[in-house]
Write an enzyme that holds these catalytic residues in place. Structure first.
Site, PDB file in Angstrom:
ATOM      1  N   GLU A  91       0.814  -1.206   0.000  1.00 20.44           N
ATOM      2  CA  GLU A  91       0.000   0.000   0.000  1.00 20.44           C
ATOM      3  C   GLU A  91       0.855   1.266   0.000  1.00 20.44           C
ATOM      4  OE1 GLU A  91      -3.049   0.410  -0.360  1.00 20.44           O
ATOM      5  OE2 GLU A  91      -3.370   2.472   0.286  1.00 20.44           O
ATOM      6  N   ASP A  92       1.907   1.275   0.811  1.00 23.03           N
ATOM      7  CA  ASP A  92       2.602   2.540   1.083  1.00 23.03           C
ATOM      8  C   ASP A  92       4.013   2.650   0.530  1.00 23.03           C
ATOM      9  OD1 ASP A  92       0.414   3.310   2.524  1.00 23.03           O
ATOM     10  OD2 ASP A  92       1.227   2.695   4.455  1.00 23.03           O
TER      11      ASP A  92
END
Ligand code: MN
Length: 735
Positions: A91-92
Site C-alpha cells: 500500500e505505502d
C-alpha cells in the site's frame, strides 16, 4: 541531539523487538518459520525506512506491533506473522505484490493483497456510507480468513495509538471500529480483543461517558478485591480438601458492556449487580477436566445458592468459536448475585485465544495442521451463522452469501451487485456511458469474457471504446434490470437509425426504378414482403438484408394491375386466421435449438401444431428427428417427466436479426499499412463486429484471419467485396 544517536537507538530497539516477537509467539516456530519472519521483518524495515507515524516514531514499529498482536494475543502461525509485518508494504511503499509473492510465496501474497484492498477502501472518504457494504464484504470475501484476523490486529494497534490523530478522524475510526471490527472479533472468538476494541471505541466516541465509568471501576477496585477475598475464603477449605490446584480471579466487565447494560436496562452504574465475574481456573489433565469442573460446581453451590436458569454448560456443547467453560450465577457474599466461571487452564487459554489454543492442545507439535483446521472452522463459522453461534449474528443471516456480491473498482471503491452479475452488469452499474461502450473487461488483471460471473472481492476494470455499440447478445450477458433496459433502449435507438437510413436507401432505389416513394408504396411493399410494418421494411433495407431483386419483383408485379388486384382479392378471401398467421410469421421465421441456438432440421408435431411465435420445445424422437411441440401441448408433461434428456430448448427467431460468425482468410502481398487498411474497412463497414483478428507475414506474403459477426450473407458478401478492393489483397475467402 545528533540524528545518528536516534538512529542507533532505533536500530537497537528494532533488534530487541525482533527477538521479542519470536519469543512471544504462541505457536512454536520451526527454523523455516523463523527464517520467513526474519525476511519479512527485514523487508518491512527496508520498505518503511523513510516513513514516520504521526507520533514521530519510525513507521515500521506499527507493523511490528501488529505482528506481535497476531503472534502472541491471537496466537497465529508464521505465515500470519510475516503477512502482518508486510501488511502496509504494498500500500505505502515501492514494493509490489509480485515482489511479495516472489519473496514469500503465494499464500503471504494473497493475504497482503486482501489487506491492501481493505486499506484502499479505508482511504475512501465515503467509508461511513459504505460501512454496511464493507462489513458484509469482509464476511463474504472468499479469500484467506487470516486477512480479517490481521486486519483486526491492525485496527487494534491503530486504536491503541490514536492519540496524535485529529479529533474528527478519531471519531470516525472509532465508530467504524465499534460497527465493524468489534463484532467481527467477537464473531471469531477473540473476546479480549473485542472488549479492548469496544472500550477504545467508546473512549473516542463518547469520552465523558467512558471516563466516568472507567473512574468508577477504578474506585470500586478495592471493594471488588475485598469481595473476591470473601468469596474465596468461604470455599477455599472445601476446594483444598479435594486437592485441587486452582486460582480465583475477579474479571471486571468491560467499560463498554457496563455502558450497554446501563442503557439497555436503564439503570445507574451502582445498580448493575454483575459488574464482574469470578473465575475459578483449575489445573487438570484432559480426561478429568469435566469431572473437576462439576466437582467445583458442586462445592460452589454447596456454599452459595445457585440460580438454576443461569447455568451455562459450554463444556458439553462449546460455542462455535470453541469457547468452553461452565458458568453459574449464585447468591454470593453479602447477598449479591455473582457469575462464577469455572474453566480449566486449557479452556481459559481457548477463551483468550480462540481456536489457536484449542488446536495447540489437540494436536501438539502438529500445530501447522492445527491452525489450518482452525482457520477452516473459522471460515465456516463466518459463513454459516446458526443458532449455536454467538448472539449478534441475526442481522448477518439476512444477506450473508445469499444475494449479493461485493467487488472493487480499479480505484478500490466498493460496489454491490446481485449474485451472478457479470462485468457488463458492473459497467452499467458504474455509468450508462461506460456500459454502452464496453469492449472488454479485466478481472483481477486478467481479461475475461463479458459474461464471466463475478465473485466477491474481485477487482473489475472495464475497457471501453468509443466505437463500441451494444448488440443483441448482450441481453444474454447481463442479469441486472438496469443493464438490460439500457441495452434494450440502445438497441431500439440503433434500429431506428438503421431504419432511417434504410428509408433513404429505399427511396433512392425506387426512384431509380421510376417509382415515386411515398407512404402508400412503402405500405404496399411491406405487405408484398409479408412484413408487419413499414418500419420492418426500412430496417431490412438499412441492414442490407433487402435484396434488389425483391424490389424489382415488387415493381413488376405492381405494374400488372390485374394480377395485383387478383392477388389482393385472394388475400381478402382467404380469411382472418391466415392474416394473423402471416403477421406472426413476419417476425419469427426461424427456429433455433439448444443453448447455442443452432439451426437444426425439425418437424412440427401433429398433436399441438405450433405456429411461429408459440412457446415451444424440441423433442428428439427415435426415428423422425426433432419434433417441435408447444410448451402447453397435452403430451408435454409426460415427455418432460419421462424423457427429460431428450428435450431441446427451442426458440423462434427473426432470421434477419440473427447474427452469425464467419471466418475470413485474407491473402495478399505484404505492404506497409495493409493491416491498417483491412481493419479500417472492417470497422467502417456498418453492421460488422470484429471478434478476433490475426495477421502474419511470411517473406513478403500476407496472411490474415479475421472472425466477424454479421447479420446476414448480404452484409458478409459486401464486406468481402470491399476487402478485395484493397490494394495488395489477392484473395478473401470464407472458411
Ligand atoms: Mn496498518
Amino acid at each position: 541531539m545528533a540524528t545518528l544517536t536516534t538512529e542507533e537507538l532505533e536500530n537497537k530497539e528494532l533488534t530487541r523487538q525482533y527477538k521479542e516477537l519470536l519469543r512471544i509467539s504462541y505457536q512454536s516456530l520451526s527454523p523455516k518459520d523463523k527464517k520467513m519472519i526474519r525476511e519479512a521483518f527485514n523487508v518491512a524495515v527496508d520498505a518503511h525506512k523513510e516513513q514516520r507515524r504521526k507520533s514521530g516514531e519510525p513507521y515500521v514499529f506499527h507493523p511490528i506491533a501488529v505482528a506481535r498482536i497476531v503472534a502472541s494475543e491471537i496466537g497465529m502461525d508464521a505465515v500470519s506473522i510475516a503477512a502482518a509485518l508486510l501488511h502496509d508494504v504494498v500500500e505505502d511503499t515501492p514494493y509490489t505484490l509480485s515482489d511479495i509473492e516472489r519473496l514469500f510465496g503465494k499464500t503471504v501474497a494473497v493475504i497482503v493483497d486482501g489487506l491492501t484492498k481493505i486499506s484502499h477502501l479505508n482511504k475512501d472518504k465515503d467509508v461511513s456510507n459504505q460501512a454496511e457494504n464493507f462489513r458484509k464484504m469482509l464476511l463474504t470475501l472468499n479469500e484467506d480468513i487470516r486477512v480479517i484476523i490481521i486486519k483486526i490486529a491492525d485496527r487494534l494497534h491503530n486504536m491503541q495509538t490514536m492519540d496524535s490523530m485529529p479529533a474528527d478522524k478519531q471519531v470516525k475510526i472509532a465508530s467504524e471500529t465499534l460497527y465493524i471490527y468489534a463484532p467481527l472479533a467477537h464473531r471469531i472468538g477473540l473476546y479480549n480483543i473485542k472488549n479492548e476494541l469496544e472500550d477504545l471505541g467508546l473512549k473516542y466516541t463518547e469520552p465523558e461517558v467512558y471516563n466516568d465509568i472507567y473512574e468508577k471501576i477504578e474506585e470500586s477496585k478495592e471493594q471488588r478485591e475485598e469481595y473476591i477475598k470473601d468469596f474465596t475464603n468461604i470455599i477455599k477449605a472445601s476446594l483444598d480438601k479435594e486437592k485441587l490446584e486452582y486460582k480465583i480471579k475477579g474479571r471486571h466487565k468491560s467499560v463498554y458492556s457496563i455502558r450497554r447494560k446501563m442503557l439497555n436496562s436503564n439503570v445507574s452504574f451502582d445498580e448493575i449487580y454483575d459488574k464482574f465475574a469470578i473465575r475459578i481456573i483449575y489445573n487438570s489433565d484432559r480426561d478429568s477436566e469435566k469431572f473437576f469442573a462439576w466437582k467445583i460446581y458442586s462445592i460452589v453451590t454447596d456454599h452459595f445458592r445457585p440460580n438454576p436458569i443461569r447455568l451455562r454448560d459450554w463444556m458439553s456443547s462449546p460455542k462455535s468459536t470453541g469457547y468452553e467453560a461452565l458458568h453459574i450465577t449464585v447468591v454470593g457474599p453479602k447477598g449479591k448475585w455473582v457469575e462464577v466461571q469455572i474453566r480449566s487452564e486449557r479452556m481459559d487459554e481457548i477463551a483468550e485465544k480462540g481456536y489457536a489454543a484449542h488446536y495447540k492442545y489437540k494436536q501438539g507439535d502438529e500445530s501447522e495442521i492445527g491452525i489450518e483446521t482452525w482457520l477452516n472452522r473459522l471460515q465456516e463459522t463466518l459463513e454459516n451463522p446458526n443458532g449455536n453461534a454467538v448472539d449478534f449474528v441475526e442481522e448477518f443471516k439476512l444477506n450473508l452469501y445469499a444475494k449479493e456480491i461485493f467487488v472493487f473498482t480499479p480505484k478500490g471503491e466498493l460496489k454491490s451487485l446481485p449474485k451472478g452479475a457479470t462485468p457488463l452488469d458492473f459497467a452499467f452499474h458504474i455509468h450508462t456511458g461506460i456500459g454502452l461502450t464496453t469492449r472488454g473487461a479485466r478481472v483481477n488483471g486478467k481479461l475475461v469474457p463479458l459474461n464471466h460471473e463475478l465473485k466477491s472481492g474481485d477487482q473489475v476494470e472495464i475497457i471501453t471504446s468509443s466505437t463500441q455499440k451494444p448488440n443483441a447478445n448482450w441481453l444474454e450477458y447481463v442479469i441486472t434490470a438496469r443493464a438490460r433496459s439500457k441495452i434494450k433502449n440502445a438497441l431500439r435507438e440503433d434500429h431506428k437509425r438503421i431504419a432511417e437510413l434504410g428509408k433513404e436507401i429505399l427511396t433512392r432505389k425506387l426512384k431509380h426504378l421510376k417509382i415515386k416513394a411515398d407512404e402508400k408504396i412503402f405500405h404496399e411493399l411491406a405487405a408484398y414482403l409479408k412484413l408487419k410494418t413499414s418500419f420492418d421494411l426500412f430496417y431490412r433495407a438499412g441492414s442490407g438484408s433487402l435484396e434488389n431483386y425483391q424490389i424489382k419483383d415488387f415493381v413488376s408485379q405492381r405494374s400488372n394491375k390485374f394480377i395485383s388486384f387478383f392477388k389482393s382479392k385472394m388475400r381478402r378471401e382467404s380469411g382472418e386466421i391466415d392474416d394473423v398467421k402471416q403477421e406472426v410469421t413476419a417476425n419469427y421465421d426461424m427456429l433455433v435449438f439448444g443453448k447455442n441456438e443452432e439451426k437444426l432440421d425439425y418437424k412440427i408435431a401433429n398433436c399441438c401444431n405450433p405456429i411461429p411465435g408459440d412457446d415451444v420445445f424440441g423433442f428428439v424422437t427415435v426415428s423422425e428427428g426433432i419434433k417441435v411441440h408447444k410448451k402447453d401441448c397435452p403430451n408435454a408433461i409426460a415427455m418432460q417427466s419421462n424423457y427429460a434428456y431428450r428435450i431441446l430448448k427451442a426458440k423462434w427467431e427473426d432470421s434477419t436479426q440473427r447474427e452469425f460468425k464467419a471466418t475470413l482468410k485474407i491473402n495478399g502481398i505484404d505492404n506497409i499499412g495493409l493491416v491498417n487498411e483491412v481493419t479500417k474497412v472492417i470497422s467502417n463497414n456498418m453492421h460488422v463486429n470484429m471478434q478476433s483478428v490475426s495477421f502474419e507475414s511470411d517473406s513478403g506474403l500476407f496472411n490474415g484471419k479475421v472472425v466477424v459477426v454479421v447479420r446476414n450473407n448480404t452484409i458478409l458478401k459486401k464486406l468481402i467485396d470491399n476487402l478485395k478492393k484493397i490494394n495488395g489483397i489477392d484473395k478473401v475467402q470464407r472458411v
